[in-house]
Design a protein around this motif. Structure first.
Motif, PDB file in Angstrom:
ATOM      1  N   GLU A 338     -77.380  21.571  32.737  1.00 20.86           N
ATOM      2  CA  GLU A 338     -76.071  22.178  32.960  1.00 20.86           C
ATOM      3  C   GLU A 338     -75.865  23.381  32.049  1.00 20.86           C
ATOM      4  OE1 GLU A 338     -71.370  20.735  33.252  1.00 20.86           O
ATOM      5  OE2 GLU A 338     -72.953  19.326  32.683  1.00 20.86           O
ATOM      6  N   GLY A 339     -76.205  23.233  30.785  1.00 19.43           N
ATOM      7  CA  GLY A 339     -76.070  24.346  29.854  1.00 19.43           C
ATOM      8  C   GLY A 339     -77.079  25.444  30.122  1.00 19.43           C
ATOM      9  N   PHE A 340     -78.315  25.043  30.423  1.00 21.40           N
ATOM     10  CA  PHE A 340     -79.374  26.011  30.706  1.00 21.40           C
ATOM     11  C   PHE A 340     -79.013  26.912  31.877  1.00 21.40           C
ATOM     12  CE2 PHE A 340     -83.129  26.884  33.397  1.00 21.40           C
ATOM     13  CZ  PHE A 340     -83.870  27.695  32.549  1.00 21.40           C
ATOM     14  N   ASP A 341     -78.474  26.333  32.937  1.00 22.28           N
ATOM     15  CA  ASP A 341     -78.152  27.115  34.126  1.00 22.28           C
ATOM     16  C   ASP A 341     -77.141  28.223  33.827  1.00 22.28           C
ATOM     17  OD1 ASP A 341     -79.874  25.667  35.687  1.00 22.28           O
ATOM     18  OD2 ASP A 341     -78.338  24.370  36.558  1.00 22.28           O
ATOM     19  N   LEU A 342     -76.294  28.002  32.829  1.00 21.58           N
ATOM     20  CA  LEU A 342     -75.291  29.007  32.473  1.00 21.58           C
ATOM     21  C   LEU A 342     -75.899  30.163  31.679  1.00 21.58           C
ATOM     22  CD1 LEU A 342     -72.451  26.516  31.532  1.00 21.58           C
ATOM     23  CD2 LEU A 342     -72.491  28.033  33.523  1.00 21.58           C
ATOM     24  N   GLU A 343     -77.090  29.966  31.122  1.00 27.70           N
ATOM     25  CA  GLU A 343     -77.785  31.018  30.369  1.00 27.70           C
ATOM     26  C   GLU A 343     -78.887  31.673  31.205  1.00 27.70           C
ATOM     27  OE1 GLU A 343     -78.443  32.324  27.136  1.00 27.70           O
ATOM     28  OE2 GLU A 343     -76.684  31.598  26.082  1.00 27.70           O
ATOM     29  N   ALA A 344     -79.188  31.082  32.357  1.00 27.58           N
ATOM     30  CA  ALA A 344     -80.358  31.524  33.116  1.00 27.58           C
ATOM     31  C   ALA A 344     -79.977  32.036  34.493  1.00 27.58           C
ATOM     32  CB  ALA A 344     -81.350  30.371  33.228  1.00 27.58           C
ATOM     33  N   HIS A 345     -78.894  32.808  34.568  1.00 25.37           N
ATOM     34  CA  HIS A 345     -78.462  33.353  35.860  1.00 25.37           C
ATOM     35  C   HIS A 345     -79.560  34.171  36.524  1.00 25.37           C
ATOM     36  CE1 HIS A 345     -74.354  32.091  35.125  1.00 25.37           C
ATOM     37  NE2 HIS A 345     -74.350  32.720  33.972  1.00 25.37           N
ATOM     38  N   SER A 346     -80.335  34.906  35.716  1.00 25.07           N
ATOM     39  CA  SER A 346     -81.374  35.791  36.255  1.00 25.07           C
ATOM     40  C   SER A 346     -82.760  35.355  35.823  1.00 25.07           C
ATOM     41  CB  SER A 346     -81.119  37.232  35.807  1.00 25.07           C
ATOM     42  OG  SER A 346     -79.872  37.696  36.265  1.00 25.07           O
ATOM     43  N   GLY A 347     -82.906  34.081  35.471  1.00 27.98           N
ATOM     44  CA  GLY A 347     -84.216  33.573  35.098  1.00 27.98           C
ATOM     45  C   GLY A 347     -84.271  33.089  33.668  1.00 27.98           C
ATOM     46  N   GLY A 348     -85.241  32.238  33.396  1.00 33.99           N
ATOM     47  CA  GLY A 348     -85.427  31.709  32.059  1.00 33.99           C
ATOM     48  C   GLY A 348     -86.266  30.448  32.094  1.00 33.99           C
ATOM     49  N   VAL A 349     -86.759  30.053  30.917  1.00 33.87           N
ATOM     50  CA  VAL A 349     -87.539  28.838  30.768  1.00 33.87           C
ATOM     51  C   VAL A 349     -86.894  28.009  29.669  1.00 33.87           C
ATOM     52  CG1 VAL A 349     -89.805  27.855  30.270  1.00 33.87           C
ATOM     53  CG2 VAL A 349     -89.636  30.053  31.455  1.00 33.87           C
ATOM     54  N   ASP A 353     -88.583  20.521  28.499  1.00 33.30           N
ATOM     55  CA  ASP A 353     -89.518  20.499  29.626  1.00 33.30           C
ATOM     56  C   ASP A 353     -88.943  19.793  30.845  1.00 33.30           C
ATOM     57  OD1 ASP A 353     -91.368  21.850  28.096  1.00 33.30           O
ATOM     58  OD2 ASP A 353     -92.463  20.047  27.494  1.00 33.30           O
ATOM     59  N   ALA A 354     -88.011  18.876  30.629  1.00 33.43           N
ATOM     60  CA  ALA A 354     -87.411  18.163  31.753  1.00 33.43           C
ATOM     61  C   ALA A 354     -86.521  19.085  32.581  1.00 33.43           C
ATOM     62  CB  ALA A 354     -86.591  16.970  31.246  1.00 33.43           C
ATOM     63  N   VAL A 355     -86.026  20.151  31.966  1.00 32.68           N
ATOM     64  CA  VAL A 355     -85.202  21.129  32.677  1.00 32.68           C
ATOM     65  C   VAL A 355     -86.092  22.151  33.370  1.00 32.68           C
ATOM     66  CG1 VAL A 355     -83.468  22.936  32.426  1.00 32.68           C
ATOM     67  CG2 VAL A 355     -83.253  20.806  31.134  1.00 32.68           C
ATOM     68  N   GLY A 356     -87.089  22.646  32.638  1.00 36.84           N
ATOM     69  CA  GLY A 356     -88.098  23.511  33.248  1.00 36.84           C
ATOM     70  C   GLY A 356     -87.708  24.963  33.399  1.00 36.84           C
ATOM     71  N   VAL A 357     -88.060  25.537  34.539  1.00 35.62           N
ATOM     72  CA  VAL A 357     -87.950  26.973  34.784  1.00 35.62           C
ATOM     73  C   VAL A 357     -86.851  27.254  35.795  1.00 35.62           C
ATOM     74  CG1 VAL A 357     -89.212  29.038  35.528  1.00 35.62           C
ATOM     75  CG2 VAL A 357     -90.428  27.179  34.368  1.00 35.62           C
ATOM     76  N   SER A 358     -86.064  28.279  35.535  1.00 36.73           N
ATOM     77  CA  SER A 358     -85.025  28.669  36.484  1.00 36.73           C
ATOM     78  C   SER A 358     -85.663  29.279  37.735  1.00 36.73           C
ATOM     79  CB  SER A 358     -84.087  29.701  35.853  1.00 36.73           C
ATOM     80  OG  SER A 358     -83.231  30.263  36.834  1.00 36.73           O
ATOM     81  N   PRO A 359     -85.129  28.974  38.914  1.00 39.78           N
ATOM     82  CA  PRO A 359     -85.643  29.589  40.147  1.00 39.78           C
ATOM     83  C   PRO A 359     -85.072  30.978  40.383  1.00 39.78           C
ATOM     84  CG  PRO A 359     -83.890  28.068  40.701  1.00 39.78           C
ATOM     85  CD  PRO A 359     -84.086  27.965  39.203  1.00 39.78           C
ATOM     86  N   HIS A 360     -84.142  31.405  39.536  1.00 36.67           N
ATOM     87  CA  HIS A 360     -83.438  32.666  39.754  1.00 36.67           C
ATOM     88  C   HIS A 360     -84.103  33.790  38.965  1.00 36.67           C
ATOM     89  CE1 HIS A 360     -80.419  30.213  41.671  1.00 36.67           C
ATOM     90  NE2 HIS A 360     -80.228  29.541  40.551  1.00 36.67           N
ATOM     91  N   ASN A 361     -85.038  34.479  39.592  1.00 38.58           N
ATOM     92  CA  ASN A 361     -85.718  35.591  38.943  1.00 38.58           C
ATOM     93  C   ASN A 361     -85.283  36.916  39.565  1.00 38.58           C
ATOM     94  OD1 ASN A 361     -87.408  34.246  37.041  1.00 38.58           O
ATOM     95  ND2 ASN A 361     -88.694  33.557  38.733  1.00 38.58           N
ATOM     96  N   PRO A 362     -85.276  37.984  38.779  1.00 36.21           N
ATOM     97  CA  PRO A 362     -84.946  39.294  39.341  1.00 36.21           C
ATOM     98  C   PRO A 362     -86.040  39.778  40.283  1.00 36.21           C
ATOM     99  CG  PRO A 362     -85.664  39.520  37.070  1.00 36.21           C
ATOM    100  CD  PRO A 362     -85.531  38.049  37.330  1.00 36.21           C
TER     101      PRO A 362
END
Length: 399
Positions: A338-349, A353-362
């Motif tokens: 939940e917290g990660f998604d708010l920091e990874a609007h345009s991508g992030g890792v 490891d259970a959260v993983g990689v954001s699907p939102h890449n530029p």
């Protein structure tokens, strides 16, 4: 409106940033607590312990945090405001997020620790070298690993606690360049054809850039030398220490346009009224402007050897926080999906490891592992020791 700077004004601005950075560093040293914690860069990091997950009670932490009533978090990204709002909504604990550059945050937290008047509870901190070279050894901040998440946080990401990897990328305007990125090799950026046509924040005021330079020198000069040979001009000839220093020197001398904010860089590259091709180096967070402002921007895919770099952001707690349980709960939230998604609007890792990689890449960034240069956390102390030398090297060559 796109702001342009004449050569003289840009140099003056760079000098002002350099002075400000020097004053901030001096202030950190002057305000550091006079105790055995003032270890400096030559001592190991404080030991980070992982509490037993079996005995950790998240509900008890929530209850303790609610009694404390509030939490204040600082971050180099404005995303912290969204994270604070979501945290407050979820837990009913007043939360405030403040955007602040790493140097200013470090100075404020150091002064607060000295004065015994701590207001910042949590720092989501991009300047890893400053963190391990001063803030942790001086016990301004501490690292706390959520015990129930520790099993999915790799050992390399625990000390200090890596919350997320984000990225800076070279980008161009595909409307003006429908055939793809007009530069194919990072050495192209040192060519006179691109003199004054590349934009980025001033490295003297943006520590993640000087860290990139030191990491390149420490670990990847061979790849830069190989990339130069692929230009077809023969082997790189240099009188500098390595290929990384040679690239930094040539890049600095090619008159890149320096700014104080990524917003200016993204605007110069992708604004709807833009008619001049510019290559920009800026955070992937600015790709939100594709929809928000109808910008035209794309990552320079295929740029040899990297289209940009991935860098870590760390979660820390003020050692003398007056809301230690609320601070821990905020870090726990930041390490969750939940917290990660708010920091990874345009991508992030995520560091989890259970959260993983954001699907939102530029657009143009499809594979972080192959397209981006990755910082190594075990080089942070070396980065700290070498940062002033690389700053001086940049300052001398960007004149």
């Amino acid at each position: 409106m796109i702001r342009t700077m004449r050569r003289g004004r840009r140099v003056q601005a760079g000098a002002a940033v350099a002075v400000a950075a020097a004053l901030a560093t001096a202030a950190l040293g002057a305000c550091a607590p006079s105790s055995e914690g003032r270890a400096g860069a030559d001592r190991p990091l404080p030991t980070v312990t992982v509490e037993d997950a079996a005995s950790f009670d998240l509900n008890a932490l929530i209850a303790a945090a609610k009694k404390e009533g509030s939490v204040l978090a600082y971050d180099g990204s404005g995303d912290v405001k969204d994270m604070a709002a979501a945290f407050e909504k979820k837990y009913g604990i007043k939360a405030e997020g403040e955007k602040s550059k790493a140097a200013a945050t470090a100075e404020k937290m150091t002064r607060e620790a000295q004065a015994g008047n701590v207001t910042i509870d949590v720092s989501l901190f991009e300047d890893g070298p400053m963190l391990v070279g001063q803030l942790l050894p001086q016990k301004i901040v501490t690292t706390w690993i959520p015990p129930d998440l520790a099993g999915t946080i790799a050992e390399k990401n625990r000390n200090p606690l890596m919350m997320i990897s984000k990225a800076y990328v070279f980008a161009y305007n595909p409307r003006l360049n429908p055939g793809g990125c007009p530069v194919k090799n990072v050495w192209d950026l040192t060519d006179p054809r691109w003199k004054g046509k590349v934009m980025l924040q001033d490295p003297l005021g943006k520590e993640v850039f000087t860290q990139w330079f030191t990491q390149l020198s420490e670990r990847s000069s061979d790849k830069l030398a190989a990339a130069y040979e692929q230009l077809g001009k023969g082997k790189l000839k240099t009188g500098e220490d390595d290929a990384a220093h040679e690239w930094v020197k040539r890049f600095a001398k090619n008159d890149p346009v320096l700014t104080t904010e990524d917003e200016d860089v993204a605007t110069a590259v992708g604004a709807p009224n833009q008619t001049r091709t510019t290559i920009g180096l800026f955070s992937i967070a600015k790709f939100r402007d594709l929809e928000g402002k109808n910008f035209d921007m794309k990552v320079c895919e295929g740029l040899n050897p990297w289209a940009g770099f991935a860098y870590p952001k760390f979660a820390t707690i003020a050692a003398k926080s007056e809301h230690p349980n609320a601070a821990k709960l905020f870090v726990h939230f930041a390490m969750s999906k939940e917290g990660f998604d708010l920091e990874a609007h345009s991508g992030g890792v995520s560091g989890n490891d259970a959260v993983g990689v954001s699907p939102h890449n530029p657009p143009g960034l499809t594979d972080w592992n192959t397209q981006l240069y990755w910082f190594a956390s075990d080089q942070l102390l070396a980065d700290f020791r070498n940062r002033q030398d690389i700053k001086d090297f940049w300052r001398v060559n960007h004149s």
